[in-house]
Motif scaffolding. Structure first.
Motif, PDB file in Angstrom:
ATOM      1  N   LEU A 251       0.817  -1.215   0.000  1.00  0.00           N
ATOM      2  CA  LEU A 251       0.000   0.000   0.000  1.00  0.00           C
ATOM      3  C   LEU A 251       0.848   1.261   0.000  1.00  0.00           C
ATOM      4  O   LEU A 251       0.530   2.240  -0.691  1.00  0.00           O
ATOM      5  CB  LEU A 251      -0.950  -0.008   1.198  1.00  0.00           C
ATOM      6  N   GLU A 252       1.915   1.273   0.761  1.00  0.00           N
ATOM      7  CA  GLU A 252       2.740   2.479   0.855  1.00  0.00           C
ATOM      8  C   GLU A 252       3.417   2.801  -0.465  1.00  0.00           C
ATOM      9  O   GLU A 252       3.511   3.964  -0.858  1.00  0.00           O
ATOM     10  CB  GLU A 252       3.774   2.329   1.973  1.00  0.00           C
ATOM     11  N   SER A 253       3.900   1.790  -1.161  1.00  0.00           N
ATOM     12  CA  SER A 253       4.623   2.041  -2.405  1.00  0.00           C
ATOM     13  C   SER A 253       3.706   2.544  -3.512  1.00  0.00           C
ATOM     14  O   SER A 253       4.135   3.269  -4.408  1.00  0.00           O
ATOM     15  CB  SER A 253       5.360   0.777  -2.858  1.00  0.00           C
ATOM     16  N   LEU A 255       1.070   4.462  -3.065  1.00  0.00           N
ATOM     17  CA  LEU A 255       0.404   5.694  -2.654  1.00  0.00           C
ATOM     18  C   LEU A 255       0.720   6.895  -3.554  1.00  0.00           C
ATOM     19  O   LEU A 255      -0.196   7.604  -3.981  1.00  0.00           O
ATOM     20  CB  LEU A 255       0.745   6.000  -1.198  1.00  0.00           C
ATOM     21  N   LEU A 258      -1.263   6.699  -6.793  1.00  0.00           N
ATOM     22  CA  LEU A 258      -2.696   6.923  -6.637  1.00  0.00           C
ATOM     23  C   LEU A 258      -3.021   8.392  -6.374  1.00  0.00           C
ATOM     24  O   LEU A 258      -4.007   8.921  -6.892  1.00  0.00           O
ATOM     25  CB  LEU A 258      -3.243   6.057  -5.505  1.00  0.00           C
ATOM     26  N   VAL A 259      -2.184   9.046  -5.585  1.00  0.00           N
ATOM     27  CA  VAL A 259      -2.395  10.470  -5.315  1.00  0.00           C
ATOM     28  C   VAL A 259      -2.253  11.280  -6.600  1.00  0.00           C
ATOM     29  O   VAL A 259      -3.085  12.144  -6.909  1.00  0.00           O
ATOM     30  CB  VAL A 259      -1.421  10.972  -4.233  1.00  0.00           C
ATOM     31  N   LEU A 286      -6.116   1.861   3.343  1.00  0.00           N
ATOM     32  CA  LEU A 286      -5.644   2.559   2.141  1.00  0.00           C
ATOM     33  C   LEU A 286      -6.343   3.902   1.999  1.00  0.00           C
ATOM     34  O   LEU A 286      -5.707   4.920   1.669  1.00  0.00           O
ATOM     35  CB  LEU A 286      -5.899   1.700   0.907  1.00  0.00           C
ATOM     36  N   MET A 289      -4.786   6.390   4.308  1.00  0.00           N
ATOM     37  CA  MET A 289      -3.473   6.823   3.821  1.00  0.00           C
ATOM     38  C   MET A 289      -3.622   7.833   2.681  1.00  0.00           C
ATOM     39  O   MET A 289      -2.911   8.846   2.631  1.00  0.00           O
ATOM     40  CB  MET A 289      -2.677   5.603   3.352  1.00  0.00           C
ATOM     41  N   LEU A 290      -4.562   7.569   1.772  1.00  0.00           N
ATOM     42  CA  LEU A 290      -4.827   8.522   0.683  1.00  0.00           C
ATOM     43  C   LEU A 290      -5.310   9.856   1.237  1.00  0.00           C
ATOM     44  O   LEU A 290      -4.879  10.927   0.782  1.00  0.00           O
ATOM     45  CB  LEU A 290      -5.893   7.950  -0.261  1.00  0.00           C
ATOM     46  N   GLU A 293      -2.544  12.054   2.613  1.00  0.00           N
ATOM     47  CA  GLU A 293      -1.796  12.728   1.546  1.00  0.00           C
ATOM     48  C   GLU A 293      -2.626  13.845   0.925  1.00  0.00           C
ATOM     49  O   GLU A 293      -2.105  14.928   0.618  1.00  0.00           O
ATOM     50  CB  GLU A 293      -1.387  11.716   0.472  1.00  0.00           C
ATOM     51  N   HIS A 422      -0.777   4.158 -12.091  1.00  0.00           N
ATOM     52  CA  HIS A 422      -2.123   4.732 -12.056  1.00  0.00           C
ATOM     53  C   HIS A 422      -2.759   4.744 -13.442  1.00  0.00           C
ATOM     54  O   HIS A 422      -2.096   4.562 -14.466  1.00  0.00           O
ATOM     55  CB  HIS A 422      -2.101   6.137 -11.434  1.00  0.00           C
TER      56      HIS A 422
END
Length: 462
Positions: A251-253, A255, A258-259, A286, A289-290, A293, A422
């Motif tokens: 998930l972190e990688s 992110l 996706l942002v 997730l 986390m989004l 950001e 993305h």
């Protein structure tokens, strides 16, 4: 000569930044006559080497004015400067790509002696320009989209009339004027900033041989239905881009991708990340986390260096996005960030968790800074939801398992499936197109050049 002016404003503060002359039907009628005569009189066609020289000169002019062009994109279209500079670089490369693709625009020999009937003959094809092109463009990439529509027409030798979006005509005007400065005679490329009724009359005129459209599906399909017999077309509409997150994905990688994919140009991109499907137990994490950001993104005037998310193109779009989000919240969606307007022209980057599947944000293209996260039962459920709408454009999957990646590539209904990236990824030489309600034909500079030409065969009896 018509003297009515169209005022262009900065979409953040709504201050006037320029104006262009409105083109009336009498002028467009003359443009179409001039273009048709150019095409019909083949001795007036520009040879390839002259077209190449013009495009090379245009690319050099654009390089020398790159910062000016980027500021203009930000100022009239609201795209942050950091992204506007990338658009200019892409547009310059796009002009170069038009030149390169000319060397691939060739015919082929057709074997004739496969049967006795064809024996004793030599046959081959060549490619010729299709004729008069009318291009109608969108606001979100006001320079690069024009390059994608006008550049191929100039490259293959088609007279072209281009109608930019009424909100962002200055970048198109600058590109057309650079074509003139580079040596293209004006009758080969005309700018037509006109009202909708006049534009429809132009598009559906029988003198038009090819119609290129980038914009909303409702308008695109309506215009296609009214085209004159024989007019070919390419339509690029929007999507409601799905992302599938496999349980194996980090998930972190993912992110940053996706942002960027969700909030680039405040979501005003036809393949912007909008629907993210995550296995139950991981969706909330997730989404949070989004949201974290998204809360740190700087929203403001696109001409300021610090801005990461600019305004929506006009206040009516802010009101529409606000109403769609409010509907989703009333239907049970959880707001993790944003969920409100910041001003008459800006909307906060928003992350919603589990909106109803029949909410507008789940079924329609938001074209605003809104990303929705949904929890699903398994990968098959995610694919089912990704394929559940009548639109289909680009999609993506994040996974560390090759079999999952290939399953999604095979089973997602999309023209392109990005693996571990993305949905808004694009380079300008790849095919770029929507399926079903999302479009008709294939974009990408080389593909557009092919569409703007057609085959002619010579059969020689020996």
């Amino acid at each position: 000569m018509n003297t009515e002016q169209v005022e262009v404003v900065n979409p953040f503060d709504r201050k006037a930044i320029g104006h262009v002359s409105l083109t009336n039907w009498d002028q467009i009628d003359q443009y179409l006559n001039d273009a048709q005569k150019l095409f019909q009189h083949r001795k007036s066609w520009l040879p390839a080497h002259k077209r190449i020289a013009i495009l090379n000169k245009v690319a050099e002019l654009m390089k020398g004015r790159a910062e000016e062009l980027a500021f203009q994109i930000a100022n009239e279209g609201g795209k942050p400067l950091i992204d506007a500079r990338i658009e200019v670089a892409r547009a310059i490369d796009g002009v170069g790509l038009c030149i390169k693709e000319l060397s691939h625009l060739a015919g082929q020999e057709i074997p004739m002696d496969l049967t006795a009937a064809g024996s004793g003959r030599l046959a081959f094809t060549t490619r010729e320009p299709i004729g008069v092109v009318v291009a109608v463009s969108a606001f979100n990439h006001p320079l690069n989209l024009i390059v994608h529509q006008v550049g191929p027409a100039v490259a293959v030798g088609c007279p072209v009339i281009v109608k930019p979006a009424s909100a962002t005509p200055l970048s198109a005007q600058a590109f057309v004027h650079m074509l003139y400065e580079a040596g293209l005679p004006e009758e080969w490329c005309r700018l037509a900033v006109c009202k909708s009724a006049v534009a429809e009359k132009m598009v559906t005129d029988p003198r038009v041989n090819f119609f290129s459209f980038i914009g909303s599906g409702a308008v695109g399909w309506m215009l296609k239905s009214k085209l004159a017999p024989g007019t070919r077309c390419a339509l690029e509409h929007g999507g409601v881009a799905p992302v599938i997150v496999d349980e194996s994905a980090n998930l972190e990688s993912m992110l940053p991708a996706l942002v960027k994919g969700g909030f680039y140009h405040s979501g005003q991109v036809c393949v912007s990340v909008q629907r993210i499907y995550v296995h139950k137990g991981h969706g909330s994490g997730l989404a949070q986390m989004l949201a974290t950001e998204a809360k740190h993104l700087v929203v403001g005037n696109a001409i300021e260096e610090k801005t990461q998310c600019g305004p929506l193109i006009n206040p009516a779009e802010v009101t529409r996005v606000e109403s769609w989000v409010n509907e989703a919240v009333q239907g049970g969606a959880k707001v993790l960030s944003g969920g409100h307007r910041l001003s008459d022209t800006t909307y906060a980057p928003t992350v919603l968790l589990n909106p109803a599947l029949d909410a507008k944000v789940s079924e329609l293209e938001v074209f605003g800074p809104v990303v929705c996260v949904y929890e699903t039962e398994d990968i098959n459920h995610s694919i089912h939801l990704a394929n559940s709408l009548p639109v289909a454009f680009q999609a993506s999957v994040f996974t560390n398992h090759l079999d999952v990646a290939m399953k999604c590539v095979r089973e997602i209904d999309a023209t392109a499936v990005m693996v571990n990236d993305h949905t808004a990824f694009r380079v300008d030489w790849m095919p770029f197109a929507g399926r079903r309600h999302s479009g008709y034909g294939v974009g990408g500079i080389g593909y557009t050049m092919h569409d703007m030409t057609h085959d002619k065969m010579a059969v020689i009896k020996l």
